[in-house]
Design an enzyme around this catalytic site. Structure first.
Site, PDB file in Angstrom:
ATOM      1  NE  ARG A 265      38.428  36.271  23.649  1.00  0.00           N
ATOM      2  CZ  ARG A 265      38.922  35.176  24.230  1.00  0.00           C
ATOM      3  NH1 ARG A 265      38.735  34.004  23.685  1.00  0.00           N
ATOM      4  NH2 ARG A 265      39.636  35.266  25.341  1.00  0.00           N
ATOM      5  CG  HIS A 269      34.912  32.678  25.473  1.00  0.00           C
ATOM      6  ND1 HIS A 269      35.018  32.384  24.137  1.00  0.00           N
ATOM      7  CD2 HIS A 269      33.872  31.937  25.940  1.00  0.00           C
ATOM      8  CE1 HIS A 269      34.092  31.502  23.801  1.00  0.00           C
ATOM      9  NE2 HIS A 269      33.380  31.214  24.875  1.00  0.00           N
ATOM     10  CE1 TYR A 278      42.310  33.622  27.119  1.00  0.00           C
ATOM     11  CE2 TYR A 278      41.149  33.023  29.143  1.00  0.00           C
ATOM     12  CZ  TYR A 278      41.144  33.596  27.881  1.00  0.00           C
ATOM     13  OH  TYR A 278      39.992  34.152  27.383  1.00  0.00           O
TER      14      TYR A 278
END
Length: 372
Positions: A265, A269, A278
């Site tokens: 990805r 998100h 992160y």
């Protein structure tokens, strides 16, 4: 019946030791040990076109969130090989069960781009007729669409229809109970389902290492007695070859298939997420070099299947499509607040009527305040 060796293990169900790959990250053909029939040149050229269109749509949708034309948008940039292969491997009579991140796959099923953005723009419905496109509404709760896919596929088989259901999910969904229920039901009742896990590395901010220590997510299928495979999700040729075979296997009445696609990805998100909290930018850069579109373009050019003129035509088509989406999403979208309540029950319950009256009163008070 599955093939059983002398140790009693179900060898047919085991995925490859490493992800199936036919193209290197730089787009060169590899001497693969996999024996899946390769897609035709025409299908690969069409896959390239659909991926370019999908990328342009995805970038435009991401931009629309910054302009507050969409409430939220989960980008699938970098996962185009998974998205397009999922759509191209199906017949028009088959069913797709997508997640919230699979707008590109839905578009490749024929749904108009503006229509499939309806849900993300805040409309009361999913934006398209699922029965017409044989595509279920986008599913936001993780994995709940997997039992739906298994149930539909089983029902279609009971009716004697050669329908295959393809259900997409992410790596995070494999940690949910619905993943177990969907796979277990499909296996027990021999439902013709293909479960496609797009393992893009993160369940929002939770890395795969904090979700599973299995050799691969594909190996989870073996415990259910489901044929499984893992594939390089950024290799368009491998994705289409593996999914074509999976759909054929399910349609032939041999049972469900679990396919894990290793991808990434590239974006956060959603637009509400800060991925820098992160993961490191160097990790993203490494995956940028595995771009599925550039990968396939290099291969097609090397084999005389694509030239500058063809690439320019596809990019021009993609730009026009993106511009049309932008123009449509910037136009006024008529909305009737009563639609929220109109289609919940055939006969409205007292509680629903009470809520409808409350909304009407609030809107009336707001309108009176504005007019002062």
């Amino acid at each position: 019946m599955p093939l059983v060796d002398h140790t009693g293990e179900y060898r047919e169900f085991l995925p490859a030791d490493s992800a199936v790959q036919y193209l290197t990250p730089s787009g060169e053909a590899v001497d693969s040990k996999a024996n899946y029939p390769l897609p035709s040149a025409d299908r690969l050229v069409e896959m390239y076109r659909k991926m370019v269109l999908g990328r342009a749509f995805d970038l435009q949708a991401t931009a629309l969130t910054k302009e507050r034309r969409l409430a939220v948008y989960p980008s699938s940039r970098g996962q185009e090989a998974c998205e397009i292969a999922a759509a191209m491997c199906l017949e028009v009579t088959d069913w797709m069960f997508p997640t919230y991140r699979d707008t590109v796959a839905i578009g490749a099923r024929g749904v108009e781009p503006v229509a499939l953005l309806g849900l993300l723009a805040g409309d009361w419905h999913c934006g398209y007729n699922p029965a017409v496109y044989r595509t279920a509404p986008q599913c936001t709760p993780l994995a709940t669409q997997l039992p739906h896919a298994a149930g539909l596929a089983y029902a279609e088989r009971r009716r004697g229809h050669p329908t295959v259901a393809l259900a997409l999910c992410g790596d995070g969904a494999t940690s949910e109970g619905d993943f177990h229920e969907g796979l277990n039901f499909a296996a027990v009742f021999h439902a013709p389902v293909v479960f496609l896990v797009q393992n893009n590395g993160f369940a929002i901010s939770v890395p795969l290492a904090r979700q599973s220590v299995a050799p691969s997510l594909a190996h989870k299928g073996v415990g259910y007695g489901i044929r499984s495979e893992q594939v390089d999700g950024n290799d368009p040729m491998a994705m289409l070859a593996v999914l074509d075979a999976a759909v054929e296997y399910a349609r032939a009445g041999r049972g469900p298939v679990l396919v894990e696609a290793h991808t990434y990805r590239l974006e956060a998100h959603t637009n509400a997420d800060d991925a820098t909290r992160y993961r490191e930018s160097a990790e993203v850069e490494r995956w940028l070099s595995r771009d599925p579109i550039a990968r396939l373009e290099t291969y097609l050019r090397a084999h005389g299947l694509l030239d500058d003129a063809a690439v320019d035509r596809v990019r021009e088509e993609a730009d026009k499509t993106a511009a049309a989406v932008r123009a449509a999403m910037h136009s006024e979208r008529p909305a009737d607040p009563d639609d929220i309540f109109r289609h919940v029950f055939a006969t409205a319950t007292p509680q629903l009527r009470e809520q409808q009256a409350q909304v009407a009163a609030e809107l009336a008070a707001e309108s009176e305040e504005v007019s002062r």
